[in-house]
Motif scaffolding. Structure first.
Motif, short mmCIF file in Angstrom:
data_model
loop_
_atom_site.label_atom_id
_atom_site.label_comp_id
_atom_site.label_asym_id
_atom_site.label_seq_id
_atom_site.Cartn_x
_atom_site.Cartn_y
_atom_site.Cartn_z
N ALA A 75 7.53 3.69 -8.54
CA ALA A 75 8.14 2.89 -7.26
C ALA A 75 9.21 2.12 -7.68
O ALA A 75 10.08 1.88 -7.03
N VAL A 84 13.71 3.42 -1.36
CA VAL A 84 12.36 3.26 -0.88
C VAL A 84 12.43 2.43 0.28
O VAL A 84 13.55 1.55 0.67
N LEU A 89 6.75 -0.01 4.05
CA LEU A 89 5.80 -0.36 3.12
C LEU A 89 5.17 -1.75 3.61
O LEU A 89 3.92 -1.82 3.63
N ARG A 90 6.04 -2.35 4.23
CA ARG A 90 5.52 -4.02 4.93
C ARG A 90 4.54 -3.73 5.81
O ARG A 90 3.61 -4.41 5.90
N TRP A 92 2.69 -1.18 6.37
CA TRP A 92 1.57 -0.43 6.15
C TRP A 92 0.77 -1.21 5.05
O TRP A 92 -0.49 -0.60 4.83
N ALA A 93 1.15 -2.23 4.51
CA ALA A 93 0.36 -2.96 3.34
C ALA A 93 -1.05 -3.28 3.81
O ALA A 93 -1.98 -2.77 3.01
N SER A 171 1.14 10.26 2.59
CA SER A 171 2.20 9.48 3.13
C SER A 171 3.72 10.49 3.26
O SER A 171 4.44 10.22 4.11
N THR A 188 9.55 6.29 -0.83
CA THR A 188 8.48 5.51 -0.35
C THR A 188 7.19 5.80 -0.52
O THR A 188 6.16 4.71 -0.87
N SER A 189 6.60 6.94 -0.90
CA SER A 189 5.13 7.36 -1.23
C SER A 189 4.99 6.65 -2.46
O SER A 189 3.62 6.53 -2.76
N GLY A 191 5.64 3.88 -3.60
CA GLY A 191 5.36 2.46 -3.19
C GLY A 191 4.26 2.51 -2.48
O GLY A 191 3.19 1.47 -2.67
N VAL A 192 3.66 3.29 -1.67
CA VAL A 192 2.53 3.57 -1.09
C VAL A 192 1.46 3.45 -2.24
O VAL A 192 0.25 3.09 -2.24
#
Length: 274
Positions: A75, A84, A89-90, A92-93, A171, A188-189, A191-192
């Motif tokens: 990430a 990203v 991400l925010r 989905w957190a 994701s 981005t995934s 980061g997931v």
């Protein structure tokens, strides 16, 4: 004694190779490599005499723990390249964490084939989209509003916790079906994976705490030996995958990702059939 030492050395070498491949895959596809780690660990636990009902959750929990540093490194590498989507991400957190915790709780009672069946079902859809789909295959051109986006996040977390993966495969599908380019979806995934692996590993430690039949090195459903061997190798090779991901054309990256998922699906179908 000699046979035992030889077996341990062979196992250590296999785990080291798997760790190196895992790191490359983490950077290349934005996944934590759990699809490779889980079957390798499952076989390792079988060879060392771990009870059948313990093997799969122990493999999945250890996989999630291994994915923690791999996902963080992946990430960060994608974040430095500006790929990203931090807004997604925010949002989905919280649902990601809640879905992951629910999956870890269910894993305490699920049969081994349930983990494998979930992976095959989800990954077959993803692979079909990547290999046969067109750019026009979209649910929308933009990400949905908060309610549906949170449902997506919870579903990604739940399935990933049962599969022992960082959520990158699922994701990435969600993001590409809503207009995100594959490179940004992969980044981005990654980061997931951070948001799933950390609470997932903790959840599996708690779920396995005090269970009979665990090996001596186990911390709940997490094997410390597996961590010690695989993690260093993933950290050495993740950046290779990140660099490859940003060097490959979009379509080639999609095809490689799809073939990767097909290979792993076949592995789990064989496991269920046998």
């Amino acid at each position: 004694m000699g046979d035992d030492v030889s077996q341990l050395l062979t196992l250590a070498m296999a785990l080291a190779v798997a760790g190196g491949i895992t790191g490359v895959l983490a950077g290349l596809f934005g996944v934590g490599g759990g699809a490779i780690i889980v079957p390798v660990l499952y076989e390792a636990f079988r060879l060392t005499g771990v009870a059948e009902e313990i093997r799969m959750p122990l493999a999945v929990g250890t996989s999630l723990a291994i994915i923690v540093p791999t996902s963080i490194r992946s990430a960060y590498g994608h974040y430095r390249k500006g790929a990203v989507d931090m807004q997604v991400l925010r949002r989905w957190a919280l649902p990601l964490v809640l879905g992951t915790v629910a999956g870890a709780a269910l894993a305490r009672y699920a049969s081994p084939w349930v983990f494998q069946a979930v992976f095959v079902a989800v990954s077959s859809v993803i692979a079909t989209k990547l290999l046969l789909g067109r750019a026009s295959w979209r649910l929308a051109d933009v990400m949905p509003g908060a309610p549906l986006l949170q449902i997506y996040g919870g579903g990604v977390g739940l399935a990933s916790a049962l599969m022992g993966i960082g959520g990158g495969a699922i994701s990435t599908l969600v993001l590409t079906l809503h207009g995100r380019a594959i490179h940004q979806a992969v980044a981005t995934s990654a980061g997931v994976g951070v948001l799933i692996s950390i609470p997932g590993a903790i959840g599996y430690v708690i779920a396995g705490w005090g269970r009979p039949g665990l090996p001596p090195d186990a911390f709940g459903f997490v094997s410390l030996l597996g961590l010690a061997i695989i993690v260093p190798m993933t950290l050495l090779t993740t950046q290779i995958g990140v660099n490859l991901a940003h060097a490959l054309p979009r379509r080639r990256l999609e095809v490689l990702f799809g073939l990767f998922l097909v290979t792993v699906c076949l592995r789990f179908v064989f496991a269920i059939a046998s």
